[in-house]
Enzyme design. Sequence first.
Site, PDB file in Angstrom:
ATOM      1  N   ASN A  34       0.942  -1.350   0.234  1.00  0.00           N
ATOM      2  CA  ASN A  34      -0.065   0.425   0.158  1.00  0.00           C
ATOM      3  C   ASN A  34       0.969   1.462  -0.138  1.00  0.00           C
ATOM      4  OD1 ASN A  34       0.958  -0.394   2.727  1.00  0.00           O
ATOM      5  ND2 ASN A  34      -0.916   0.387   3.583  1.00  0.00           N
ATOM      6  N   SER A 126      10.650 -11.279  13.987  1.00  0.00           N
ATOM      7  CA  SER A 126      12.604 -10.371  14.897  1.00  0.00           C
ATOM      8  C   SER A 126      12.950 -10.878  15.610  1.00  0.00           C
ATOM      9  CB  SER A 126      11.712  -8.573  15.057  1.00  0.00           C
ATOM     10  OG  SER A 126      12.562  -8.083  15.586  1.00  0.00           O
ATOM     11  N   THR A 128      13.638  -9.171  17.587  1.00  0.00           N
ATOM     12  CA  THR A 128      13.297  -8.093  18.928  1.00  0.00           C
ATOM     13  C   THR A 128      12.151  -9.450  20.220  1.00  0.00           C
ATOM     14  OG1 THR A 128      11.772  -6.249  19.406  1.00  0.00           O
ATOM     15  CG2 THR A 128      11.081  -7.657  17.801  1.00  0.00           C
ATOM     16  N   TYR A 151       6.032  -2.836  19.137  1.00  0.00           N
ATOM     17  CA  TYR A 151       5.913  -2.814  17.311  1.00  0.00           C
ATOM     18  C   TYR A 151       6.403  -4.512  18.245  1.00  0.00           C
ATOM     19  CZ  TYR A 151       8.981  -4.864  14.454  1.00  0.00           C
ATOM     20  OH  TYR A 151       9.473  -5.797  13.670  1.00  0.00           O
ATOM     21  N   LYS A 155       5.033  -8.821  17.158  1.00  0.00           N
ATOM     22  CA  LYS A 155       5.566 -10.552  16.172  1.00  0.00           C
ATOM     23  C   LYS A 155       5.746 -10.918  17.462  1.00  0.00           C
ATOM     24  CE  LYS A 155       7.656  -8.168  12.666  1.00  0.00           C
ATOM     25  NZ  LYS A 155       6.591  -8.553  11.527  1.00  0.00           N
ATOM     26  N   TYR A 179      14.344 -12.328  11.439  1.00  0.00           N
ATOM     27  CA  TYR A 179      16.066 -11.347  11.582  1.00  0.00           C
ATOM     28  C   TYR A 179      16.399 -10.649  12.295  1.00  0.00           C
ATOM     29  CZ  TYR A 179      12.227 -11.446   7.528  1.00  0.00           C
ATOM     30  OH  TYR A 179      11.482 -11.539   6.479  1.00  0.00           O
ATOM     31  N   PRO A 298      16.396   5.173  24.925  1.00  0.00           N
ATOM     32  CA  PRO A 298      16.184   4.379  26.029  1.00  0.00           C
ATOM     33  C   PRO A 298      15.019   2.962  24.952  1.00  0.00           C
ATOM     34  CG  PRO A 298      14.611   6.797  25.770  1.00  0.00           C
ATOM     35  CD  PRO A 298      16.519   6.674  25.176  1.00  0.00           C
TER      36      PRO A 298
HETATM   37  P1  NAD Z   1       9.125  -2.043   5.341  1.00  0.00           P
HETATM   38  O1  NAD Z   1       8.426  -0.595   5.477  1.00  0.00           O
HETATM   39  O2  NAD Z   1      10.543  -1.317   4.173  1.00  0.00           O
HETATM   40  O3  NAD Z   1       8.352  -2.601   4.269  1.00  0.00           O
HETATM   41  C1  NAD Z   1       7.167  -3.261   4.906  1.00  0.00           C
HETATM   42  C2  NAD Z   1       6.804  -2.945   3.442  1.00  0.00           C
HETATM   43  O4  NAD Z   1       5.192  -3.488   3.785  1.00  0.00           O
HETATM   44  C3  NAD Z   1       5.995  -1.228   3.043  1.00  0.00           C
HETATM   45  O5  NAD Z   1       6.611  -1.179   1.826  1.00  0.00           O
HETATM   46  C4  NAD Z   1       5.027  -0.756   3.361  1.00  0.00           C
HETATM   47  O6  NAD Z   1       4.529   0.101   3.088  1.00  0.00           O
HETATM   48  C5  NAD Z   1       4.539  -2.175   2.988  1.00  0.00           C
HETATM   49  N1  NAD Z   1       3.286  -2.802   4.025  1.00  0.00           N
HETATM   50  C6  NAD Z   1       3.105  -2.253   5.322  1.00  0.00           C
HETATM   51  N2  NAD Z   1       1.621  -2.290   5.627  1.00  0.00           N
HETATM   52  C7  NAD Z   1       0.803  -2.988   4.268  1.00  0.00           C
HETATM   53  C8  NAD Z   1       0.181  -2.953   4.288  1.00  0.00           C
HETATM   54  N3  NAD Z   1      -0.959  -2.308   5.400  1.00  0.00           N
HETATM   55  N4  NAD Z   1      -0.946  -3.219   3.416  1.00  0.00           N
HETATM   56  C9  NAD Z   1       0.321  -3.800   2.523  1.00  0.00           C
HETATM   57  N5  NAD Z   1       1.070  -2.991   2.169  1.00  0.00           N
HETATM   58  C10 NAD Z   1       1.176  -2.138   3.249  1.00  0.00           C
HETATM   59  O7  NAD Z   1       9.780  -2.952   5.922  1.00  0.00           O
HETATM   60  P2  NAD Z   1      11.187  -4.274   5.985  1.00  0.00           P
HETATM   61  O8  NAD Z   1      12.512  -3.480   6.777  1.00  0.00           O
HETATM   62  O9  NAD Z   1      11.281  -4.629   4.750  1.00  0.00           O
HETATM   63  O10 NAD Z   1      10.862  -5.124   6.921  1.00  0.00           O
HETATM   64  C11 NAD Z   1       9.713  -6.015   5.894  1.00  0.00           C
HETATM   65  C12 NAD Z   1       9.770  -6.714   7.634  1.00  0.00           C
HETATM   66  O11 NAD Z   1      10.664  -7.738   7.784  1.00  0.00           O
HETATM   67  C13 NAD Z   1       8.047  -6.234   8.509  1.00  0.00           C
HETATM   68  O12 NAD Z   1       7.612  -7.230   8.890  1.00  0.00           O
HETATM   69  C14 NAD Z   1       9.173  -5.687   9.189  1.00  0.00           C
HETATM   70  O13 NAD Z   1       8.662  -5.963  11.128  1.00  0.00           O
HETATM   71  C15 NAD Z   1       9.833  -6.315   9.346  1.00  0.00           C
HETATM   72  N6  NAD Z   1      11.513  -7.081  10.231  1.00  0.00           N
HETATM   73  C16 NAD Z   1      12.045  -6.141  10.092  1.00  0.00           C
HETATM   74  C17 NAD Z   1      13.476  -5.833  10.478  1.00  0.00           C
HETATM   75  C18 NAD Z   1      14.143  -4.527   9.867  1.00  0.00           C
HETATM   76  O14 NAD Z   1      15.356  -4.365  10.564  1.00  0.00           O
HETATM   77  N7  NAD Z   1      14.241  -3.988   9.274  1.00  0.00           N
HETATM   78  C19 NAD Z   1      14.086  -6.530  11.543  1.00  0.00           C
HETATM   79  C20 NAD Z   1      12.736  -7.680  11.655  1.00  0.00           C
HETATM   80  C21 NAD Z   1      12.124  -7.549  11.346  1.00  0.00           C
HETATM   81  C1  WQD Z   2      21.551  -0.898  16.168  1.00  0.00           C
HETATM   82  C2  WQD Z   2      22.769   0.062  17.035  1.00  0.00           C
HETATM   83  C3  WQD Z   2      21.275   1.827  18.875  1.00  0.00           C
HETATM   84  C4  WQD Z   2      20.533   4.763  15.323  1.00  0.00           C
HETATM   85  C5  WQD Z   2      15.784  -2.578  16.329  1.00  0.00           C
HETATM   86  C6  WQD Z   2      14.265  -2.643  15.989  1.00  0.00           C
HETATM   87  C7  WQD Z   2      14.430  -4.271  16.507  1.00  0.00           C
HETATM   88  C8  WQD Z   2      14.894  -4.314  15.105  1.00  0.00           C
HETATM   89  C9  WQD Z   2      15.464  -3.566  14.728  1.00  0.00           C
HETATM   90  C10 WQD Z   2      12.765  -5.004  13.700  1.00  0.00           C
HETATM   91  C11 WQD Z   2      22.120  -0.017  18.667  1.00  0.00           C
HETATM   92  C12 WQD Z   2      22.243   1.950  18.137  1.00  0.00           C
HETATM   93  C13 WQD Z   2      20.965   3.581  16.606  1.00  0.00           C
HETATM   94  C14 WQD Z   2      21.472   6.321  15.693  1.00  0.00           C
HETATM   95  C15 WQD Z   2      23.081   4.952  17.422  1.00  0.00           C
HETATM   96  N1  WQD Z   2      13.740  -4.282  13.752  1.00  0.00           N
HETATM   97  N2  WQD Z   2      22.197   3.764  17.135  1.00  0.00           N
HETATM   98  N3  WQD Z   2      22.815   5.507  16.542  1.00  0.00           N
HETATM   99  O1  WQD Z   2      17.874  -1.047  17.516  1.00  0.00           O
HETATM  100  O2  WQD Z   2      18.973  -3.604  17.635  1.00  0.00           O
HETATM  101  O3  WQD Z   2      16.812  -2.760  16.818  1.00  0.00           O
HETATM  102  O4  WQD Z   2      15.890  -2.315  14.458  1.00  0.00           O
HETATM  103  O5  WQD Z   2      11.713  -5.904  13.792  1.00  0.00           O
HETATM  104  O6  WQD Z   2      13.458  -4.387  16.948  1.00  0.00           O
HETATM  105  O7  WQD Z   2      14.772  -2.317  17.610  1.00  0.00           O
HETATM  106  O8  WQD Z   2      18.615  -1.702  15.535  1.00  0.00           O
HETATM  107  O9  WQD Z   2      19.405   0.521  13.978  1.00  0.00           O
HETATM  108  O10 WQD Z   2      18.239   1.253  15.465  1.00  0.00           O
HETATM  109  O11 WQD Z   2      20.323   0.594  16.264  1.00  0.00           O
HETATM  110  O12 WQD Z   2      23.641   4.909  18.139  1.00  0.00           O
HETATM  111  O13 WQD Z   2      21.291   6.956  14.945  1.00  0.00           O
HETATM  112  O14 WQD Z   2      22.836   1.115  17.209  1.00  0.00           O
HETATM  113  O15 WQD Z   2      21.664   2.374  20.330  1.00  0.00           O
HETATM  114  O16 WQD Z   2      22.754   0.059  19.279  1.00  0.00           O
HETATM  115  P1  WQD Z   2      18.046  -1.588  17.306  1.00  0.00           P
HETATM  116  P2  WQD Z   2      18.903  -0.419  15.183  1.00  0.00           P
END
Ligand code: NAD
Ligand code: WQD
Length: 343
Positions: A34, A126, A128, A151, A155, A179, A298
Amino acid sequence: MNGNVLVSGGLGYIGSHAATLLLEKGYDVVIVDNLSNSRKEILSGIEKITGKKPKVYFEDLKDPAVPEKIMKENDIKAVIHFAAYKAVGESMEKPLMYYENNLFSLINTLKASLNYGVKNFIFSSSCTVYGEPEELPVTEESPVVKAESPYGNTKKVAEDILTDLTNAEKSFNVISLRYFNPIGAHPTALIGELPLGVPNNLVPFITQTAYGIRKQLRVFGSDYNTPDGTPIRDYIDIMDLVEAHIVALERLFIGENESNFEVFNLGTGQGGSVLEVINAFEKATGVKLNYVITDRRPGDVEKIWADPTKANKVLGWKAKRSLEESLKTAWEWEKYYRQNLDV
Ligand code: NAD
Ligand code: WQD
């Protein structure tokens, strides 16, 4: 392979790289996105890299009619469900928006999958879910703890929903991929991470600072109990990450899965500190970063990295790209994006 793979969130960071690799591997790809956190230009990038045009629905999965329509119009054989909101801080301020989007989208997509006989489902989970782990590295058996943010809780609840559903529906197969910290971009630099607004994550903040979009990178805390005092994460290259999805998908298609709900950690097994990432970026790109050490952010965990043994052994997958390689592709993408798409 006959039939399509539905990639939800397929224009997002991870979804776009997965869609690209699926197309390159010969899969037919249907994307639903979307555009809530992505841009149409990413589709052009996918098309340029692959020379193929995936079918795309620019629609919202919160509407239950959307996945129903997509399943009706396409012979979907598997779903890779990326669509979700992912900003931890925003989820604290707008919890309902996060529960609504992440859980309604999941449930609607699952219901449509069951209605149309789709048996294979891969979910983006994740690290997380492990919170601040007591023992490192974390395995899939490490305790899943109370989430620190809405968030994170989406998950955890999503994994509970998938556990309950796969208990009830024995012919429905799910792989949940946890991930760690995905970074980097496609080696062509035609697609990559596209944070809207000020990035929360470290690597996009680094590349934007290097490009001059941000004045200074703040390192959030140097008084942690780690060798250099900055927090440790398991940074995994985006290409390594999406390769694991292909292997997981093939495992489901072949029916090699040992149970109908499997969980895998996707990480490198190596921890890297914030200062190590900064140094690796400077080494890989030759660009000096302007940074300052500030207070802790935090909610940050001190240290976490994966034990990826299960994915290594069972999936036969291993992360192979180095931290420097990933930071180089992230930088190439930042430059390409600013010069070509930032209009
Ligand atoms: P992203 O935001 O780049 O991609 C998510 C996509 O989903 C976006 O393009 C958004 O437009 C689309 N979207 C969101 N809600 C929608 C809806 N209701 N209908 C249709 N499309 C929708 O995020 P990403 O980094 O590619 O992450 C992908 C998945 O992996 C997510 O579920 C995220 O929680 C998970 N994840 C990401 C990370 C990370 O650090 N990037 C880490 C762990 C888990
Ligand atoms: C990494 C490190 C920060 C920005 C988050 C979500 C987690 C997961 C991944 C999806 C940390 C430090 C960051 C900055 C900094 N996503 N940092 N200056 O915190 O591991 O996780 O993204 O599921 O749920 O919480 O990733 O990239 O934000 O930070 O010093 O400007 O970099 O403190 O130690 P994080 P991050």
